[in-house]
Design an enzyme around this catalytic site. Sequence first.
Site, PDB file in Angstrom:
ATOM      1  N   GLY A   1      64.975 -21.820  13.949  1.00 53.94           N
ATOM      2  CA  GLY A   1      64.568 -22.856  13.159  1.00 53.94           C
ATOM      3  C   GLY A   1      63.549 -22.387  12.368  1.00 53.94           C
ATOM      4  O   GLY A   1      62.551 -21.540  12.891  1.00 53.94           O
ATOM      5  N   ASN A   2      62.566 -23.646  11.363  1.00 53.78           N
ATOM      6  CA  ASN A   2      61.110 -22.715  11.261  1.00 53.78           C
ATOM      7  C   ASN A   2      60.328 -24.264  10.193  1.00 53.78           C
ATOM      8  O   ASN A   2      60.904 -25.141   9.923  1.00 53.78           O
ATOM      9  CB  ASN A   2      61.150 -21.499  10.220  1.00 53.78           C
ATOM     10  CG  ASN A   2      62.721 -22.195   9.525  1.00 53.78           C
ATOM     11  OD1 ASN A   2      62.920 -22.874   8.565  1.00 53.78           O
ATOM     12  ND2 ASN A   2      64.024 -21.693   9.437  1.00 53.78           N
TER      13      ASN A   2
ATOM     14  N   SER B   1      61.046 -14.048  10.554  1.00 53.42           N
ATOM     15  CA  SER B   1      62.564 -13.928  11.006  1.00 53.42           C
ATOM     16  C   SER B   1      62.244 -13.621  12.418  1.00 53.42           C
ATOM     17  O   SER B   1      61.650 -12.446  13.369  1.00 53.42           O
ATOM     18  CB  SER B   1      63.080 -13.232  10.406  1.00 53.42           C
ATOM     19  OG  SER B   1      64.716 -13.209  11.095  1.00 53.42           O
ATOM     20  N   GLY B   2      63.314 -14.145  13.311  1.00 54.63           N
ATOM     21  CA  GLY B   2      63.874 -13.700  15.293  1.00 54.63           C
ATOM     22  C   GLY B   2      62.404 -13.606  15.926  1.00 54.63           C
ATOM     23  O   GLY B   2      62.535 -13.430  16.524  1.00 54.63           O
TER      24      GLY B   2
ATOM     25  N   SER C   1      61.517 -15.301   7.220  1.00 52.62           N
ATOM     26  CA  SER C   1      62.511 -16.542   7.716  1.00 52.62           C
ATOM     27  C   SER C   1      63.722 -16.174   6.537  1.00 52.62           C
ATOM     28  O   SER C   1      63.930 -15.961   5.135  1.00 52.62           O
ATOM     29  CB  SER C   1      62.366 -17.997   7.787  1.00 52.62           C
ATOM     30  OG  SER C   1      63.991 -18.899   7.432  1.00 52.62           O
TER      31      SER C   1
ATOM     32  N   ASP D   1      65.696 -18.238   6.016  1.00 54.87           N
ATOM     33  CA  ASP D   1      65.637 -19.546   5.545  1.00 54.87           C
ATOM     34  C   ASP D   1      64.889 -19.612   4.268  1.00 54.87           C
ATOM     35  O   ASP D   1      64.849 -21.553   3.154  1.00 54.87           O
ATOM     36  CB  ASP D   1      66.239 -20.201   5.960  1.00 54.87           C
ATOM     37  CG  ASP D   1      67.026 -20.633   6.882  1.00 54.87           C
ATOM     38  OD1 ASP D   1      67.969 -20.503   6.644  1.00 54.87           O
ATOM     39  OD2 ASP D   1      66.116 -21.096   8.369  1.00 54.87           O
TER      40      ASP D   1
ATOM     41  N   HIS E   1      63.413 -27.200   9.139  1.00 52.65           N
ATOM     42  CA  HIS E   1      64.349 -26.989   9.472  1.00 52.65           C
ATOM     43  C   HIS E   1      64.790 -27.121  11.199  1.00 52.65           C
ATOM     44  O   HIS E   1      63.810 -25.899  11.513  1.00 52.65           O
ATOM     45  CB  HIS E   1      64.900 -26.398   8.912  1.00 52.65           C
ATOM     46  CG  HIS E   1      66.053 -25.627   8.691  1.00 52.65           C
ATOM     47  ND1 HIS E   1      67.208 -26.591   8.811  1.00 52.65           N
ATOM     48  CD2 HIS E   1      66.933 -24.264   8.960  1.00 52.65           C
ATOM     49  CE1 HIS E   1      68.478 -25.402   9.305  1.00 52.65           C
ATOM     50  NE2 HIS E   1      68.371 -24.359   9.231  1.00 52.65           N
TER      51      HIS E   1
ATOM     52  N   HIS F   1      67.646 -27.207  13.980  1.00 54.66           N
ATOM     53  CA  HIS F   1      69.107 -27.452  14.778  1.00 54.66           C
ATOM     54  C   HIS F   1      69.241 -28.745  16.294  1.00 54.66           C
ATOM     55  O   HIS F   1      70.171 -28.272  16.703  1.00 54.66           O
ATOM     56  CB  HIS F   1      70.007 -26.023  15.306  1.00 54.66           C
ATOM     57  CG  HIS F   1      69.814 -25.705  13.963  1.00 54.66           C
ATOM     58  ND1 HIS F   1      69.692 -24.285  14.429  1.00 54.66           N
ATOM     59  CD2 HIS F   1      70.341 -25.110  13.089  1.00 54.66           C
ATOM     60  CE1 HIS F   1      69.504 -23.204  13.343  1.00 54.66           C
ATOM     61  NE2 HIS F   1      69.884 -24.709  12.305  1.00 54.66           N
TER      62      HIS F   1
ATOM     63  N   ASP G   1      61.665 -47.903   7.121  1.00 52.55           N
ATOM     64  CA  ASP G   1      60.434 -47.657   7.505  1.00 52.55           C
ATOM     65  C   ASP G   1      60.285 -46.317   6.812  1.00 52.55           C
ATOM     66  O   ASP G   1      59.570 -45.819   5.777  1.00 52.55           O
ATOM     67  CB  ASP G   1      59.966 -47.990   8.719  1.00 52.55           C
ATOM     68  CG  ASP G   1      59.436 -49.385   9.288  1.00 52.55           C
ATOM     69  OD1 ASP G   1      59.373 -50.295   7.626  1.00 52.55           O
ATOM     70  OD2 ASP G   1      58.851 -48.925  10.285  1.00 52.55           O
TER      71      ASP G   1
ATOM     72  N   HIS H   1      75.666 -27.711   9.992  1.00 52.45           N
ATOM     73  CA  HIS H   1      74.805 -26.499   9.910  1.00 52.45           C
ATOM     74  C   HIS H   1      73.899 -27.174  10.669  1.00 52.45           C
ATOM     75  O   HIS H   1      72.999 -26.744  11.956  1.00 52.45           O
ATOM     76  CB  HIS H   1      74.255 -26.345   8.922  1.00 52.45           C
ATOM     77  CG  HIS H   1      73.372 -25.497   8.453  1.00 52.45           C
ATOM     78  ND1 HIS H   1      72.686 -24.585   7.155  1.00 52.45           N
ATOM     79  CD2 HIS H   1      72.229 -25.167   9.242  1.00 52.45           C
ATOM     80  CE1 HIS H   1      71.437 -23.831   7.113  1.00 52.45           C
ATOM     81  NE2 HIS H   1      71.068 -24.017   8.546  1.00 52.45           N
TER      82      HIS H   1
ATOM     83  N   TYR I   1      50.779 -49.885   6.256  1.00 51.45           N
ATOM     84  CA  TYR I   1      51.397 -49.651   7.206  1.00 51.45           C
ATOM     85  C   TYR I   1      49.833 -49.193   7.499  1.00 51.45           C
ATOM     86  O   TYR I   1      49.603 -48.242   6.753  1.00 51.45           O
ATOM     87  CB  TYR I   1      52.468 -49.766   7.320  1.00 51.45           C
ATOM     88  CG  TYR I   1      52.618 -48.786   8.953  1.00 51.45           C
ATOM     89  CD1 TYR I   1      53.150 -49.171   9.926  1.00 51.45           C
ATOM     90  CD2 TYR I   1      52.018 -47.737   8.965  1.00 51.45           C
ATOM     91  CE1 TYR I   1      52.722 -48.906  11.406  1.00 51.45           C
ATOM     92  CE2 TYR I   1      52.828 -47.073  10.630  1.00 51.45           C
ATOM     93  CZ  TYR I   1      52.249 -47.524  11.498  1.00 51.45           C
ATOM     94  OH  TYR I   1      52.840 -46.984  12.799  1.00 51.45           O
TER      95      TYR I   1
END
Length: 235
Positions: free
Chosen positions: A39-40, A56-57, A94, A96, A115, A117, A140, A178, A232
């Site tokens: 994720g990121n 990344s990583g 990343s 991504d 992003h 998972h 909402d 994904h 709201y």
Amino acid sequence: MASVTRPSDAAGRFRALRASVHRVNLALPKAGLVTMHSGNASGLDRETGLVLIKPSGIDYDILTAEALCVVDLEGRPVPKEKVPDGISSHLKPSVDTAHHVRLYARDAALGGIVHTHSSYATAWAAARLPIPCALTAMADEFGGEIPCAPYLDNEGDHIADGILRYRNRGPAILLAQHGVFTFDVTAAKALKAAVMVEDVARTLWLARQLAPIRAIPDDEVQKWWTRYHTTYGQE
């Protein structure tokens, strides 16, 4: 006379964005949305066209604000002399990054992307199922179901273009087999959407064990959406 942004103002704004994107990345494992270094999160400074994104990583427990990568809207690393706060990480951004910058380039309303998972939301994605709008909290925040795009490979612009094609008015989408992308005007708001996606994914998975899920009628969804986005909260 139009105001002029001084260099120090740009540096301060960029430092604030760096701090915000760092906080959002650290919040992902705390909220149970990612494991290890998956994720990121990213954030965009529209005035400079520069994006801060997780490298990344890199595990979240060692991620510093200074380690965030700075790229332009083509996904190219930016040298420190062109970064407003003068900090440029040597780490690779990343994998991504291409999807993030493509979304920013194509939608001028976006300023933050997350992003993940996360387990329950990704379970719906694994089954290639949208999450039906069966809760008022979904009406909402998302204004309808959370759609699930068809399977998209990670080549070129496929993921970003698929998100743009299959999303609805809400700030979230599932990608079949994904995971989850959320997007909003700030990284913090994209984080909120990611947390809520996982929460409603879990709640409706549990509800399916009790009985078939009934979506809220469209006109009722509109009532909740309108109220949430007009009255709201605080001014």
